[in-house]
Design a protein around this motif. Structure first.
Motif, PDB file in Angstrom:
ATOM      1  N   THR A 184      25.486  23.321  38.907  1.00 57.97           N
ATOM      2  CA  THR A 184      25.603  24.467  39.814  1.00 57.97           C
ATOM      3  C   THR A 184      26.503  24.188  41.016  1.00 57.97           C
ATOM      4  OG1 THR A 184      23.550  23.752  40.839  1.00 57.97           O
ATOM      5  CG2 THR A 184      23.387  25.476  39.163  1.00 57.97           C
ATOM      6  N   GLY A 185      27.183  23.048  41.011  1.00 60.72           N
ATOM      7  CA  GLY A 185      28.158  22.773  42.075  1.00 60.72           C
ATOM      8  C   GLY A 185      29.354  23.701  41.996  1.00 60.72           C
ATOM      9  N   THR A 186      29.675  24.175  40.806  1.00 59.42           N
ATOM     10  CA  THR A 186      30.764  25.134  40.624  1.00 59.42           C
ATOM     11  C   THR A 186      30.220  26.518  40.956  1.00 59.42           C
ATOM     12  OG1 THR A 186      31.679  23.748  38.875  1.00 59.42           O
ATOM     13  CG2 THR A 186      32.445  26.030  38.970  1.00 59.42           C
ATOM     14  N   HIS A 187      30.841  27.192  41.910  1.00 59.43           N
ATOM     15  CA  HIS A 187      30.279  28.455  42.405  1.00 59.43           C
ATOM     16  C   HIS A 187      30.973  29.677  41.829  1.00 59.43           C
ATOM     17  CE1 HIS A 187      28.792  26.177  46.237  1.00 59.43           C
ATOM     18  NE2 HIS A 187      28.061  25.926  45.167  1.00 59.43           N
ATOM     19  N   VAL A 188      30.230  30.784  41.758  1.00 58.00           N
ATOM     20  CA  VAL A 188      30.827  32.081  41.455  1.00 58.00           C
ATOM     21  C   VAL A 188      31.033  32.778  42.787  1.00 58.00           C
ATOM     22  CG1 VAL A 188      30.597  34.272  40.238  1.00 58.00           C
ATOM     23  CG2 VAL A 188      29.523  32.224  39.296  1.00 58.00           C
ATOM     24  N   GLY A 189      32.285  33.014  43.135  1.00 61.09           N
ATOM     25  CA  GLY A 189      32.572  33.670  44.407  1.00 61.09           C
ATOM     26  C   GLY A 189      32.917  35.123  44.165  1.00 61.09           C
ATOM     27  N   CYS A 190      34.209  35.411  44.115  1.00 65.84           N
ATOM     28  CA  CYS A 190      34.647  36.805  43.967  1.00 65.84           C
ATOM     29  C   CYS A 190      34.471  37.310  42.548  1.00 65.84           C
ATOM     30  CB  CYS A 190      36.115  36.928  44.367  1.00 65.84           C
ATOM     31  SG  CYS A 190      37.245  36.131  43.210  1.00 65.84           S
ATOM     32  N   ASP A 191      34.467  36.394  41.572  1.00 66.92           N
ATOM     33  CA  ASP A 191      34.343  36.750  40.152  1.00 66.92           C
ATOM     34  C   ASP A 191      35.548  37.545  39.644  1.00 66.92           C
ATOM     35  OD1 ASP A 191      33.054  36.584  37.731  1.00 66.92           O
ATOM     36  OD2 ASP A 191      31.564  38.129  38.142  1.00 66.92           O
ATOM     37  N   THR A 192      36.668  37.518  40.368  1.00 70.58           N
ATOM     38  CA  THR A 192      37.856  38.280  39.952  1.00 70.58           C
ATOM     39  C   THR A 192      39.141  37.445  40.049  1.00 70.58           C
ATOM     40  OG1 THR A 192      38.070  39.139  42.195  1.00 70.58           O
ATOM     41  CG2 THR A 192      36.916  40.546  40.642  1.00 70.58           C
ATOM     42  N   SER A 193      39.059  36.141  39.881  1.00 72.19           N
ATOM     43  CA  SER A 193      40.207  35.212  39.878  1.00 72.19           C
ATOM     44  C   SER A 193      40.904  35.091  41.232  1.00 72.19           C
ATOM     45  CB  SER A 193      41.289  35.574  38.849  1.00 72.19           C
ATOM     46  OG  SER A 193      40.825  36.400  37.849  1.00 72.19           O
ATOM     47  N   GLY A 194      40.274  35.543  42.302  1.00 75.28           N
ATOM     48  CA  GLY A 194      40.949  35.503  43.593  1.00 75.28           C
ATOM     49  C   GLY A 194      40.580  34.327  44.463  1.00 75.28           C
ATOM     50  N   CYS A 195      39.276  33.997  44.561  1.00 76.23           N
ATOM     51  CA  CYS A 195      38.819  33.161  45.673  1.00 76.23           C
ATOM     52  C   CYS A 195      38.821  31.662  45.412  1.00 76.23           C
ATOM     53  CB  CYS A 195      37.424  33.594  46.104  1.00 76.23           C
ATOM     54  SG  CYS A 195      36.098  32.937  45.066  1.00 76.23           S
ATOM     55  N   GLY A 196      38.791  31.258  44.145  1.00 79.63           N
ATOM     56  CA  GLY A 196      38.890  29.833  43.827  1.00 79.63           C
ATOM     57  C   GLY A 196      37.610  29.032  43.954  1.00 79.63           C
ATOM     58  N   ALA A 197      36.477  29.669  44.299  1.00 77.42           N
ATOM     59  CA  ALA A 197      35.220  28.913  44.434  1.00 77.42           C
ATOM     60  C   ALA A 197      34.796  28.291  43.105  1.00 77.42           C
ATOM     61  CB  ALA A 197      34.112  29.823  44.962  1.00 77.42           C
ATOM     62  N   CYS A 198      35.252  28.866  41.995  1.00 78.92           N
ATOM     63  CA  CYS A 198      34.839  28.408  40.658  1.00 78.92           C
ATOM     64  C   CYS A 198      35.809  27.381  40.071  1.00 78.92           C
ATOM     65  CB  CYS A 198      34.749  29.623  39.721  1.00 78.92           C
ATOM     66  SG  CYS A 198      36.359  30.390  39.448  1.00 78.92           S
ATOM     67  N   THR A 199      36.733  26.852  40.896  1.00 82.69           N
ATOM     68  CA  THR A 199      37.768  25.959  40.368  1.00 82.69           C
ATOM     69  C   THR A 199      37.193  24.665  39.785  1.00 82.69           C
ATOM     70  OG1 THR A 199      39.365  26.829  41.948  1.00 82.69           O
ATOM     71  CG2 THR A 199      39.892  24.698  40.952  1.00 82.69           C
TER      72      THR A 199
END
Lengths: 282, 152
Positions: free
Chosen positions: B33-48
């Motif tokens: 769960t260290g990889t986050h779901v942020g904007c969920d639309t390829s914009g914010c990079g939290a899921c990198t």
């Protein structure tokens, strides 16, 4: 957001992908980098029963030089274009433009072929393909056919690729004494083009003997502006000539208008970015 | 469908729905769960995360696409001790709420693998696809600089 139910298939070769396309018909969509398709599937703007992943097909992954042409496979990513020493050397506006697409993560996945067949009016590649007089190779069940960039882009999200066919490569003629540049006025968050201007000029002894100027983001369909080209060709390439050619840009063209830029503002920015692009070559 | 993915050096085999996004595969099937779901639309990079060493947005990939490939998440960046990037974010106060941090670090890891001594401009350009809504960008850039110096 999660795509609707689908079945994932991985194609091992171009022929394998074409066979799968034939088998599943309209229920299937080709998946390359997926950076236009997957967001659309997540938003449920599109639904397909089958996705055929073509991103692992080795034949689609190369950039090569063949008999006076550069050939770029449809599956080459924007990031691979940014880092290609062959393209930096022979077709410098390709890596320059690729570096302005999205961000590092998007460039690591998105492919030139995917962007070109998607034909988003704000995508960069269509303008470059027009300016470079690229020839696009499309393969179907009955074999390959070549379509000029001019005949390839038909309108908003519409191209010459027919059902059951796929884009396999892009071929660009290379000639001596050319200089190229791509500049864009971009939407600051998405980095899509509000106005993108691609220019490829042949300059001999200070005279512009050939000009190819094309635009992305301005109209629903990417286009070459032959009035701007004519205003440059056969004349000394200097600041005065650039200013007068740039003032003609996008006249008589149906210009898009949206919440980022009105029609009048876009037209003005088209002229400004034409001037900047040409001055960057000067 | 069955997928077999090397995640953080460990071979993982799972039976998943074909439409499963990579970020959900990591978070929900593997509990990473260290990889986050942020904007969920390829914009914010939290899921990198890194796919074969390259930074990608895991909200915009199907887990099926990485079948047979190598994925590195924030949990796999180092063994036990803090990675120089993690240490840099701690020392230079590169995080406030911390939500964007795993994505920032993974994109920075991609940058440092290609450019050992990036200047400030190069760091800022590399992090264009990662948003920090606490707007802590200055210290994030310093954190990456710290790591680059530590790693040489």
């Amino acid at each position: 957001m999660i795509p609707s139910n689908l079945t994932y298939k991985r194609a091992s070769s171009i022929d394998d992908a074409l066979a799968l396309l034939k088998e599943y018909g309209d229920d299937a969509r080709l998946l390359a980098g997926g950076h236009s398709l997957i967001p659309a599937l997540k938003l449920r703007l599109n639904e397909y029963d089958y996705l055929i992943d073509i991103s692992k097909i080795p034949e689609l992954k190369s950039i090569s030089e063949e008999q006076g042409h550069i050939v770029i496979g449809a599956g080459v990513t924007h990031g691979e274009i940014v880092n290609s020493s062959l393209l930096k050397d022979k077709l410098s506006f390709f890596p320059e433009a690729a570096d302005l697409i999205g961000d590092v993560q998007v460039r690591n996945m998105g492919t030139i072929g995917g962007s070109v067949v998607h034909a988003d009016p704000a995508a960069d590649w269509p303008a470059l393909l027009l300016a470079a007089e690229a020839v696009i190779t499309i393969k179907g069940e009955s074999g390959s056919r070549d379509v000029s960039a001019e005949d390839f882009f038909l309108g908003l999200f519409q191209t010459a690729v027919e059902d059951g066919e796929m884009l396999t490569s892009i071929k660009i003629p290379i000639s001596a004494n050319t200089k190229s540049k791509y500049q864009k006025f971009m939407q600051p968050a998405s980095r899509f083009a509000i106005v993108g201007c691609a220019a490829l000029l042949t300059i001999e002894n200070g005279t512009c003997s050939k000009a190819r100027i094309a635009y992305a983001g301005v109209s629903a369909k990417p286009f070459r502006d032959k009035k701007v080209e004519a205003a440059l060709e056969g004349k000394a390439f200097n600041a005065d000539q650039i200013a007068s050619a740039a003032s003609l840009a996008a006249e008589g063209v149906s210009i898009m208008s949206d919440h980022f830029a009105s029609e009048a503002y876009r037209l003005q920015m088209t002229k400004v970015f034409t001037k900047r692009t040409l001055e960057a070559i000067l | 469908m069955k997928v077999s993915v090397n995640v953080n050096g460990r071979q993982v085999d799972r039976d998943i729905e074909d439409r499963t996004l990579l970020v959900h595969f990591l978070r929900e099937d593997l509990n990473l769960t260290g990889t986050h779901v942020g904007c969920d639309t390829s914009g914010c990079g939290a899921c990198t995360v890194l796919l074969n060493g390259n930074a990608v947005k895991s909200c915009t990939l199907l887990a099926a696409q990485v079948d047979g490939e190598k994925i590195t998440t924030i949990e796999g960046l180092s063994n036990g001790e803090l990675h120089p990037l993690q240490e840099g974010f701690k020392e230079e106060h590169g995080l406030q709420c911390g939500f964007c941090t795993p994505g920032m670090i993974m994109t920075s890891a991609d940058l440092l693998s290609r450019n050992k001594q990036p200047n400030e401009q190069e760091i800022r350009e590399a992090l264009e696809g990662n948003f920090c809504r606490c707007t802590g960008y200055h210290n994030i850039v310093r954190a990456v600089k710290y790591a680059a110096e530590k790693m040489t």
